[in-house]
Write a protein that holds these residues in place. Structure first.
Motif, short mmCIF file in Angstrom:
data_model
loop_
_atom_site.label_atom_id
_atom_site.label_comp_id
_atom_site.label_asym_id
_atom_site.label_seq_id
_atom_site.Cartn_x
_atom_site.Cartn_y
_atom_site.Cartn_z
N LEU A 139 -9.38 66.16 41.48
CA LEU A 139 -9.61 65.06 40.54
C LEU A 139 -9.04 65.40 39.17
CD1 LEU A 139 -13.23 63.96 41.53
CD2 LEU A 139 -11.07 62.82 42.07
N TRP A 140 -9.17 66.66 38.79
CA TRP A 140 -8.60 67.09 37.51
C TRP A 140 -7.09 66.97 37.53
CZ3 TRP A 140 -10.02 67.77 32.76
CH2 TRP A 140 -11.36 68.05 32.47
N SER A 141 -6.47 67.40 38.62
CA SER A 141 -5.01 67.37 38.69
C SER A 141 -4.48 65.95 38.64
CB SER A 141 -4.51 68.07 39.97
OG SER A 141 -4.86 67.33 41.13
N TRP A 142 -5.26 64.99 39.15
CA TRP A 142 -4.81 63.59 39.13
C TRP A 142 -4.79 63.02 37.73
CZ3 TRP A 142 -8.22 61.59 43.76
CH2 TRP A 142 -7.74 62.19 44.94
N LYS A 143 -5.63 63.52 36.85
CA LYS A 143 -5.67 62.94 35.51
C LYS A 143 -4.66 63.60 34.57
CE LYS A 143 -8.30 65.85 32.58
NZ LYS A 143 -7.23 66.23 31.67
N GLN A 144 -3.97 64.64 35.06
CA GLN A 144 -3.05 65.37 34.21
C GLN A 144 -1.65 64.81 34.29
OE1 GLN A 144 -3.62 69.58 34.93
NE2 GLN A 144 -5.74 69.18 35.39
N GLY A 145 -0.74 65.47 33.54
CA GLY A 145 0.66 65.06 33.55
C GLY A 145 1.12 64.46 32.24
N HIS A 146 0.31 64.63 31.17
CA HIS A 146 0.70 64.12 29.87
C HIS A 146 1.40 65.22 29.08
CE1 HIS A 146 -1.74 60.58 30.61
NE2 HIS A 146 -2.68 61.39 31.02
N VAL A 147 2.49 64.90 28.42
CA VAL A 147 3.22 65.89 27.66
C VAL A 147 2.49 66.18 26.37
CG1 VAL A 147 5.39 66.40 26.50
CG2 VAL A 147 5.38 65.14 28.66
N VAL A 148 2.24 67.47 26.08
CA VAL A 148 1.54 67.87 24.87
C VAL A 148 2.58 68.27 23.84
CG1 VAL A 148 -0.12 69.47 23.87
CG2 VAL A 148 -0.43 68.65 26.20
N ASP A 149 2.91 67.37 22.93
CA ASP A 149 3.96 67.67 21.97
C ASP A 149 3.48 67.53 20.53
OD1 ASP A 149 3.61 64.98 21.93
OD2 ASP A 149 5.66 64.44 22.47
N SER A 150 2.22 67.25 20.31
CA SER A 150 1.72 67.10 18.95
C SER A 150 0.21 67.20 18.95
CB SER A 150 2.15 65.75 18.37
OG SER A 150 1.50 64.70 19.07
N TRP A 151 -0.33 67.36 17.74
CA TRP A 151 -1.79 67.41 17.62
C TRP A 151 -2.39 66.04 17.91
CZ3 TRP A 151 -4.68 71.58 17.49
CH2 TRP A 151 -4.09 72.80 17.12
N VAL A 207 -5.57 65.27 20.45
CA VAL A 207 -6.76 64.45 20.20
C VAL A 207 -7.02 63.52 21.38
CG1 VAL A 207 -7.77 62.66 18.74
CG2 VAL A 207 -6.54 64.57 17.70
N CYS A 208 -5.95 62.86 21.83
CA CYS A 208 -6.08 61.96 22.99
C CYS A 208 -6.52 62.75 24.22
CB CYS A 208 -4.74 61.26 23.27
SG CYS A 208 -4.20 60.16 21.96
N GLY A 251 -10.11 64.41 28.37
CA GLY A 251 -10.74 65.54 29.04
C GLY A 251 -12.25 65.44 29.04
N GLY A 252 -12.81 65.00 27.92
CA GLY A 252 -14.27 64.83 27.85
C GLY A 252 -14.76 63.78 28.82
N PHE A 253 -14.02 62.68 28.93
CA PHE A 253 -14.40 61.63 29.87
C PHE A 253 -14.31 62.12 31.31
CE2 PHE A 253 -13.18 58.05 32.64
CZ PHE A 253 -14.29 57.24 32.47
N ALA A 254 -13.20 62.80 31.63
CA ALA A 254 -13.03 63.34 32.99
C ALA A 254 -14.10 64.36 33.31
CB ALA A 254 -11.64 63.96 33.14
N ALA A 255 -14.48 65.15 32.31
CA ALA A 255 -15.53 66.15 32.52
C ALA A 255 -16.86 65.48 32.86
CB ALA A 255 -15.68 67.02 31.26
#
Length: 288
Positions: free
Chosen positions: A189-201, A205-206, A211-215
């Protein structure tokens, strides 16, 4: 990306992963004790809040290794602050590359045999399926350390090595794989919500909110995993039946039992992204 930059990214990811887990480990211990069948105070309360940390410190490096390897390959970056998956937590030498290797070898091979249509909607499905298979294999390395870590957290007077040897002596190797199915389900379930590029602060935040919602949503599975891993050998819960574990929690504790530890779990995962990104960028600057 140059080889030097790739290795700097991998090393920085490892350092950042260790820092995240060490800083947020008390929250993970509180979560585990809230989820334990004997209750928070009997499981140790706030005493020995760093019990079981050797297992997590070892496992956090390969977890970060997964994330930074994706960065070095120019793919999606995964900010996965677990666990204690969470990851691979047995041998200081062998598990650093092994969890990442197990995940990526499986991921790439599965992705290569799946149909590659021109339709854009097939791309996320392909990644989701490949990542799910990758998690199934990676959990073969990840779960044993999670078992040892959680048992140490609810038995702060016992050392990590003692818990490991006790588990092997009384339950054999299968004792280290308690909760494998529930862990795989949670990680998928965690892997399904991933795949966003982290290129900025801003994206961090997003990611913290996501992550909090998925948790929060996956907390019942996390509770089931904890109960299965901590169950007495030979008990019904120790059999590893996820639905039976969830049903037992619902009957005895209701909704509050299914969401035990949700606050520290959400806090750890939300804060983890900021700590990881800040530590990663600073370490990488020092190495380059």
């Amino acid at each position: 990306m140059e080889p030097r930059e790739s290795w700097a990214a991998l090393a920085a990811g490892g350092v950042a992963g260790v820092c995240v887990d060490l800083i947020l480990f008390p929250l993970d211990t509180v979560k585990t004790r809230l989820q334990s069948p004997q209750g928070f105070w009997k499981a140790g309360g706030f005493r020995g809040i760093y019990a079981g940390v050797p297992s997590t410190a070892i496992g956090s490096f390969p977890n970060a290794y997964d994330s930074k390897l994706k960065l070095s390959l120019g793919e999606e970056v995964t900010l996965k602050v677990t666990c204690p998956i969470q990851l691979g937590q047995n041998s200081i030498i062998s598990t650093f590359p092994s969890t990442a290797a197990a995940f990526f070898i499986t991921y790439e091979n599965v992705k290569s045999v799946l149909p590659h249509g021109s339709a854009s909607y097939l791309t996320p499905v392909t990644h989701m399926v490949a990542a799910s298979f990758g998690e199934v294999v990676a959990c073969l390395i990840r779960v044993p350390s999670e078992v040892v870590k959680q048992r140490a957290q609810v038995s702060p007077s016992a050392s990590t090595f003692r818990i490991l040897t006790h588990t092997l002596y009384h339950e054999g190797i299968q004792g280290l794989y308690r909760g494998y199915k529930s862990t795989v389900l949670r990680e998928d379930l965690w892997s399904w919500k991933q795949g966003h590029v982290v290129d900025s602060w801003q994206s961090a935040v997003c990611g913290a909110f996501a992550g909090g919602f998925a948790a929060a949503v996956t907390t019942p599975l996390d509770v089931a995993k904890t109960r299965i891993m901590l169950a007495k050998a030979g008990s019904a819960t120790a059999s590893g039946n996820v639905l039976a574990a969830l049903g037992g929690i619902w009957r005895t504790q209701g909704l509050s039992g299914l969401f035990a530890g949700v606050v520290p779990r959400m806090a750890a995962i939300s804060l983890g992204g900021f700590i990881f990104l800040g530590t990663y960028e600073k370490t990488r600057e020092l190495l380059l």
